[in-house]
Design a protein around this motif. Structure first.
Motif, PDB file in Angstrom:
ATOM      1  N   ARG A 131       0.832  -1.205   0.000  1.00 12.45           N
ATOM      2  CA  ARG A 131       0.000   0.000   0.000  1.00 12.45           C
ATOM      3  C   ARG A 131       0.869   1.258   0.000  1.00 12.45           C
ATOM      4  O   ARG A 131       0.546   2.255  -0.649  1.00 12.45           O
ATOM      5  CB  ARG A 131      -0.921  -0.004   1.218  1.00 12.45           C
ATOM      6  CG  ARG A 131      -2.040  -1.037   1.146  1.00 12.45           C
ATOM      7  CD  ARG A 131      -2.766  -1.109   2.477  1.00 12.45           C
ATOM      8  NE  ARG A 131      -3.804  -2.125   2.463  1.00 12.45           N
ATOM      9  CZ  ARG A 131      -5.096  -1.878   2.266  1.00 12.45           C
ATOM     10  NH1 ARG A 131      -5.494  -0.635   2.048  1.00 12.45           N
ATOM     11  NH2 ARG A 131      -5.985  -2.849   2.275  1.00 12.45           N
ATOM     12  N   ARG A 132       1.983   1.201   0.758  1.00 12.32           N
ATOM     13  CA  ARG A 132       2.875   2.363   0.819  1.00 12.32           C
ATOM     14  C   ARG A 132       3.460   2.672  -0.556  1.00 12.32           C
ATOM     15  O   ARG A 132       3.534   3.843  -0.966  1.00 12.32           O
ATOM     16  CB  ARG A 132       4.009   2.087   1.811  1.00 12.32           C
ATOM     17  CG  ARG A 132       4.925   3.284   2.056  1.00 12.32           C
ATOM     18  CD  ARG A 132       6.183   2.879   2.787  1.00 12.32           C
ATOM     19  NE  ARG A 132       7.028   2.004   1.985  1.00 12.32           N
ATOM     20  CZ  ARG A 132       7.820   2.432   1.003  1.00 12.32           C
ATOM     21  NH1 ARG A 132       7.863   3.728   0.685  1.00 12.32           N
ATOM     22  NH2 ARG A 132       8.558   1.581   0.316  1.00 12.32           N
ATOM     23  N   ILE A 133       3.869   1.626  -1.287  1.00 12.90           N
ATOM     24  CA  ILE A 133       4.425   1.823  -2.628  1.00 12.90           C
ATOM     25  C   ILE A 133       3.388   2.445  -3.549  1.00 12.90           C
ATOM     26  O   ILE A 133       3.681   3.387  -4.300  1.00 12.90           O
ATOM     27  CB  ILE A 133       4.929   0.480  -3.200  1.00 12.90           C
ATOM     28  CG1 ILE A 133       6.154   0.003  -2.412  1.00 12.90           C
ATOM     29  CG2 ILE A 133       5.272   0.608  -4.684  1.00 12.90           C
ATOM     30  CD1 ILE A 133       6.623  -1.392  -2.783  1.00 12.90           C
ATOM     31  N   ILE A 134       2.183   1.926  -3.500  1.00 15.91           N
ATOM     32  CA  ILE A 134       1.110   2.452  -4.360  1.00 15.91           C
ATOM     33  C   ILE A 134       0.858   3.925  -4.062  1.00 15.91           C
ATOM     34  O   ILE A 134       0.736   4.757  -4.974  1.00 15.91           O
ATOM     35  CB  ILE A 134      -0.181   1.633  -4.150  1.00 15.91           C
ATOM     36  CG1 ILE A 134      -0.068   0.294  -4.890  1.00 15.91           C
ATOM     37  CG2 ILE A 134      -1.399   2.385  -4.650  1.00 15.91           C
ATOM     38  CD1 ILE A 134      -0.053   0.419  -6.397  1.00 15.91           C
ATOM     39  N   ALA A 147      -6.822   2.663  -9.085  1.00 10.64           N
ATOM     40  CA  ALA A 147      -7.913   2.154  -9.928  1.00 10.64           C
ATOM     41  C   ALA A 147      -8.788   1.200  -9.115  1.00 10.64           C
ATOM     42  O   ALA A 147      -8.637  -0.008  -9.161  1.00 10.64           O
ATOM     43  CB  ALA A 147      -7.331   1.450 -11.156  1.00 10.64           C
ATOM     44  N   VAL A 148      -9.701   1.760  -8.372  1.00 14.89           N
ATOM     45  CA  VAL A 148     -10.534   0.977  -7.474  1.00 14.89           C
ATOM     46  C   VAL A 148     -11.377  -0.040  -8.230  1.00 14.89           C
ATOM     47  O   VAL A 148     -11.630  -1.142  -7.760  1.00 14.89           O
ATOM     48  CB  VAL A 148     -11.445   1.902  -6.644  1.00 14.89           C
ATOM     49  CG1 VAL A 148     -12.350   1.092  -5.727  1.00 14.89           C
ATOM     50  CG2 VAL A 148     -10.598   2.867  -5.835  1.00 14.89           C
ATOM     51  N   GLU A 149     -11.813   0.338  -9.446  1.00 14.38           N
ATOM     52  CA  GLU A 149     -12.700  -0.568 -10.166  1.00 14.38           C
ATOM     53  C   GLU A 149     -12.013  -1.874 -10.541  1.00 14.38           C
ATOM     54  O   GLU A 149     -12.655  -2.900 -10.730  1.00 14.38           O
ATOM     55  CB  GLU A 149     -13.250   0.108 -11.436  1.00 14.38           C
ATOM     56  CG  GLU A 149     -12.210   0.372 -12.540  1.00 14.38           C
ATOM     57  CD  GLU A 149     -11.418   1.641 -12.303  1.00 14.38           C
ATOM     58  OE1 GLU A 149     -10.599   1.988 -13.167  1.00 14.38           O
ATOM     59  OE2 GLU A 149     -11.642   2.288 -11.260  1.00 14.38           O
ATOM     60  N   ALA A 150     -10.685  -1.866 -10.639  1.00 13.46           N
ATOM     61  CA  ALA A 150      -9.961  -3.092 -10.966  1.00 13.46           C
ATOM     62  C   ALA A 150      -9.423  -3.746  -9.698  1.00 13.46           C
ATOM     63  O   ALA A 150      -9.639  -4.913  -9.441  1.00 13.46           O
ATOM     64  CB  ALA A 150      -8.814  -2.780 -11.924  1.00 13.46           C
ATOM     65  N   SER A 151      -8.733  -2.967  -8.926  1.00 10.96           N
ATOM     66  CA  SER A 151      -8.169  -3.436  -7.663  1.00 10.96           C
ATOM     67  C   SER A 151      -7.712  -2.210  -6.904  1.00 10.96           C
ATOM     68  O   SER A 151      -7.115  -1.310  -7.467  1.00 10.96           O
ATOM     69  CB  SER A 151      -6.982  -4.375  -7.898  1.00 10.96           C
ATOM     70  OG  SER A 151      -6.240  -4.544  -6.705  1.00 10.96           O
ATOM     71  N   GLU A 152      -7.994  -2.178  -5.624  1.00 16.99           N
ATOM     72  CA  GLU A 152      -7.620  -0.985  -4.857  1.00 16.99           C
ATOM     73  C   GLU A 152      -6.109  -0.826  -4.768  1.00 16.99           C
ATOM     74  O   GLU A 152      -5.607   0.186  -4.313  1.00 16.99           O
ATOM     75  CB  GLU A 152      -8.216  -1.049  -3.455  1.00 16.99           C
ATOM     76  CG  GLU A 152      -7.712  -2.206  -2.617  1.00 16.99           C
ATOM     77  CD  GLU A 152      -8.243  -2.136  -1.199  1.00 16.99           C
ATOM     78  OE1 GLU A 152      -8.213  -1.040  -0.635  1.00 16.99           O
ATOM     79  OE2 GLU A 152      -8.682  -3.170  -0.679  1.00 16.99           O
ATOM     80  N   HIS A 153      -5.362  -1.827  -5.240  1.00 17.22           N
ATOM     81  CA  HIS A 153      -3.911  -1.732  -5.185  1.00 17.22           C
ATOM     82  C   HIS A 153      -3.289  -1.535  -6.557  1.00 17.22           C
ATOM     83  O   HIS A 153      -2.077  -1.555  -6.697  1.00 17.22           O
ATOM     84  CB  HIS A 153      -3.332  -2.984  -4.529  1.00 17.22           C
ATOM     85  CG  HIS A 153      -3.934  -3.249  -3.187  1.00 17.22           C
ATOM     86  ND1 HIS A 153      -3.904  -2.329  -2.168  1.00 17.22           N
ATOM     87  CD2 HIS A 153      -4.614  -4.302  -2.708  1.00 17.22           C
ATOM     88  CE1 HIS A 153      -4.526  -2.818  -1.108  1.00 17.22           C
ATOM     89  NE2 HIS A 153      -4.967  -4.003  -1.421  1.00 17.22           N
ATOM     90  N   ASP A 154      -4.104  -1.366  -7.580  1.00 16.97           N
ATOM     91  CA  ASP A 154      -3.583  -1.043  -8.907  1.00 16.97           C
ATOM     92  C   ASP A 154      -3.561   0.467  -9.074  1.00 16.97           C
ATOM     93  O   ASP A 154      -4.311   1.198  -8.434  1.00 16.97           O
ATOM     94  CB  ASP A 154      -4.468  -1.650 -10.001  1.00 16.97           C
ATOM     95  CG  ASP A 154      -4.275  -3.156 -10.105  1.00 16.97           C
ATOM     96  OD1 ASP A 154      -3.418  -3.675  -9.379  1.00 16.97           O
ATOM     97  OD2 ASP A 154      -4.986  -3.787 -10.891  1.00 16.97           O
TER      98      ASP A 154
END
Length: 211
Positions: A131-134, A147-154
């Motif tokens: 999460r920190r990197i993102i 990009a929450v619609e794909a993945s909250e970590h993308d």
């Protein structure tokens, strides 16, 4: 103990077993509501299911994954290299059943539970770093957004007026490589490649332990 005595309510037997195991143990009816099952819980997170087998002459005792909010079931399923179920004669005294639980079930169960908790803590630390990197990437790249619609970590690159880069950055779990799929205008691709080559050279000359 006679067979008639062994047919007493399982809740009563479970309470007596819990008392014999020590003051940190309590008994409770499981969420299933079945009268043939009772759970025992310790203050340190162990959980045991006691089930009366058909016929009532034997009791099945199985080690569970701990309190429900620990989320250890997946780890337990894939890492139990030892029996996690024992059966005992229902006619035995609760204190003797408790001794059997302590001798035959709890030692290996506690080892597995400790390992599962270690794995969960490690996974949580990995996720925090991810999460920190993102979040850091989102600050470095002005046109990026999660990009929450794909993945909250993308991370989605582009979608903002005036943005030149388009694509997505995926930060997978653990030490797997970060994946980048970015469209670059032809006018910038050579400059991008030059800067990428410089970065690659710097990385290759950086001691591995400092990366």
């Amino acid at each position: 103990m006679t067979f008639a005595e062994s047919s007493r309510p399982l809740t009563e037997t479970a309470r007596a077993i819990a008392a014999a195991l020590g003051i940190t143990w309590t008994s409770a009816r499981p969420a299933s509501g079945l009268t043939s099952e009772v759970s025992l819980y310790s203050e340190t997170g162990e959980a045991i299911l006691i089930k009366r087998r058909r016929g009532g002459r034997r009791i099945e005792i199985s080690a569970l994954t701990g309190h429900p909010d620990e989320g250890l079931s997946n780890y337990w399923t894939h890492h139990r290299n030892f029996p996690n179920v024992i059966t005992v004669d229902a006619r035995r005294a609760p204190i003797d059943i408790a001794r059997d639980i302590e001798r035959r079930l709890l030692p290996s169960y506690r080892i597995a539970l400790a390992r599962a908790r270690d794995a969960k803590r490690a996974a949580s630390a990995t996720e925090r770093e991810r999460r920190r990197i993102i979040q850091s990437l989102a600050l470095i790249l002005p046109s990026a957004r999660i990009a929450v619609e794909a993945s909250e970590h993308d991370l989605e690159i582009g979608g903002v007026e005036g943005s030149l880069l388009l694509g997505r950055i995926k930060v997978p779990p653990s030490d797997w490589p970060v994946e980048m799929s970015i469209d670059i205008p032809k006018a910038l691709v050579l400059e991008f490649a030059r800067r990428l080559a410089v970065l690659e050279s710097e990385i290759s000359h950086t001691p591995r332990e400092t990366r």
